[in-house]
Design an enzyme around this catalytic site. Sequence first.
Site, PDB file in Angstrom:
ATOM      1  N   HIS A  60       0.928  -1.285   0.015  1.00  0.00           N
ATOM      2  CA  HIS A  60      -0.066  -0.010  -0.035  1.00  0.00           C
ATOM      3  C   HIS A  60       0.874   1.364   0.002  1.00  0.00           C
ATOM      4  O   HIS A  60       1.901   1.304   0.627  1.00  0.00           O
ATOM      5  CB  HIS A  60      -0.998   0.002   1.030  1.00  0.00           C
ATOM      6  CG  HIS A  60      -0.476   0.188   2.346  1.00  0.00           C
ATOM      7  ND1 HIS A  60      -0.211   1.353   3.251  1.00  0.00           N
ATOM      8  CD2 HIS A  60      -0.021  -0.671   3.340  1.00  0.00           C
ATOM      9  CE1 HIS A  60       0.269   1.308   4.411  1.00  0.00           C
ATOM     10  NE2 HIS A  60       0.214  -0.068   4.777  1.00  0.00           N
ATOM     11  N   ASP A 170       5.642   2.269   6.795  1.00  0.00           N
ATOM     12  CA  ASP A 170       4.499   1.443   6.589  1.00  0.00           C
ATOM     13  C   ASP A 170       3.452   1.924   5.550  1.00  0.00           C
ATOM     14  O   ASP A 170       2.983   3.024   5.943  1.00  0.00           O
ATOM     15  CB  ASP A 170       3.937   1.284   7.928  1.00  0.00           C
ATOM     16  CG  ASP A 170       2.478   0.495   7.853  1.00  0.00           C
ATOM     17  OD1 ASP A 170       2.094  -0.153   6.790  1.00  0.00           O
ATOM     18  OD2 ASP A 170       1.630   0.793   8.750  1.00  0.00           O
ATOM     19  N   GLU A 198      -5.243   2.021   2.384  1.00  0.00           N
ATOM     20  CA  GLU A 198      -5.124   0.594   3.409  1.00  0.00           C
ATOM     21  C   GLU A 198      -5.381   1.088   4.816  1.00  0.00           C
ATOM     22  O   GLU A 198      -5.863   0.346   5.946  1.00  0.00           O
ATOM     23  CB  GLU A 198      -3.756   0.067   3.296  1.00  0.00           C
ATOM     24  CG  GLU A 198      -3.476  -1.077   3.904  1.00  0.00           C
ATOM     25  CD  GLU A 198      -3.133  -0.948   5.321  1.00  0.00           C
ATOM     26  OE1 GLU A 198      -3.033  -2.273   5.916  1.00  0.00           O
ATOM     27  OE2 GLU A 198      -2.809  -0.107   5.907  1.00  0.00           O
ATOM     28  N   GLU A 199      -4.821   2.219   5.226  1.00  0.00           N
ATOM     29  CA  GLU A 199      -4.824   2.617   6.662  1.00  0.00           C
ATOM     30  C   GLU A 199      -6.155   3.132   7.200  1.00  0.00           C
ATOM     31  O   GLU A 199      -6.359   3.363   8.299  1.00  0.00           O
ATOM     32  CB  GLU A 199      -4.012   3.967   6.589  1.00  0.00           C
ATOM     33  CG  GLU A 199      -2.365   3.692   6.446  1.00  0.00           C
ATOM     34  CD  GLU A 199      -1.762   2.683   7.554  1.00  0.00           C
ATOM     35  OE1 GLU A 199      -2.419   2.439   8.386  1.00  0.00           O
ATOM     36  OE2 GLU A 199      -0.654   2.549   7.410  1.00  0.00           O
ATOM     37  N   HIS A 309       3.715   4.035  12.805  1.00  0.00           N
ATOM     38  CA  HIS A 309       2.641   4.838  12.671  1.00  0.00           C
ATOM     39  C   HIS A 309       2.920   6.241  13.640  1.00  0.00           C
ATOM     40  O   HIS A 309       2.107   6.778  14.540  1.00  0.00           O
ATOM     41  CB  HIS A 309       1.476   4.314  13.337  1.00  0.00           C
ATOM     42  CG  HIS A 309       0.577   3.483  12.434  1.00  0.00           C
ATOM     43  ND1 HIS A 309      -0.811   3.319  12.360  1.00  0.00           N
ATOM     44  CD2 HIS A 309       0.941   2.979  11.402  1.00  0.00           C
ATOM     45  CE1 HIS A 309      -1.170   2.683  11.431  1.00  0.00           C
ATOM     46  NE2 HIS A 309      -0.047   2.303  10.583  1.00  0.00           N
TER      47      HIS A 309
END
Length: 345
Positions: A60, A170, A198-199, A309
């Site tokens: 992603h 990420d 995606e998140e 994150h």
Amino acid sequence: MLLKRLSEAVGVSGCENEVRNIIREEIKDYVDEIRTDALGNLIVYKKGNKDKPKLMLAAHMDEIGLMISDITEDGLLSFKPVGGIDKRILVSKRVLVGKKKIKGVIGAKAIHLQKPDERKKPLDYKELYIDIGSKSKEESEKLINLGDMATFDTKYKEIGSNIAKGKAFDDRIGCLSLIRILKEDYDFPLYGVFTVQEEVGTRGAKVASWDINPDLALVLEGTTAADLPDAKEEGYSTVLGDGPALTIMDGSTIVDKRILNKLIEICEKKELKYQFRRFTKAGTDAGAIHLSREGIPTAIISVPCRYIHSPVSLVNLDDYKTATKLVHNFCQEIERGGFSNEKIN
């Protein structure tokens, strides 16, 4: 360096254009087809023997961030989170806002002015704001629109023993692996999908997997590494430097055991470092892909990422290199006929 460009690019969920453009330019000469679907997924195809399984590799493009929700009379920007962000780390962080990448700082009431009970808990989003140095609402409105996204202003740098520091590993680290694989040639149908959103709910993967309907899929991810002094070993999830992490189960999927066993077999045969991901609450694009149509056998290969994150994360570049080698060897196994074309019976 490509990882530096990918990490520093702005790609908050729903606004992945900058990342997509970097990837498109990097891979356009190595694939047979390239397109962007209605949701924004970048989908590429490499032709191969159609009697062999059709593989989908997914990573992603999007990252966590902030959305501007209001502009106060004194020019400060209120915001809401996009994706899972720890509120405790937001105060004083530098950000870039909107397409013009206006520089700002996340502010809050000074600690000297806070009451004792306020200091004992994370500040809520309504108590935080982004300060871009404006004196009024009118001045800010000339630079910022409601709905603009903000991302952390973090520069990529390599530190220590082969460690990379930056934001959005990420899943820009997964995107980098996928780019490397797409520059190789294999004699089977291969789709590379750089997914969006995606998140905020694996949305891009849902539509892409339905469209492609592959025989099997691998998700290339960045994952939690909590290998820190205040954490017990069983809570580490993964450890930097111990190789890519293989998932058995997470919050959205139980991976296909046949693919998982083949990945383990490859690691053992090729003497590639690997570990198992031990944290099971979070999910990935695999959760959407494996439920598409009548079901798609799916597995996950992740690169451990410390402080995931957050404004600044760390990855071990050897883990990334080993993950890419593992995917390459898996593709070679398909090419040699290691799986049938009947949903890998």
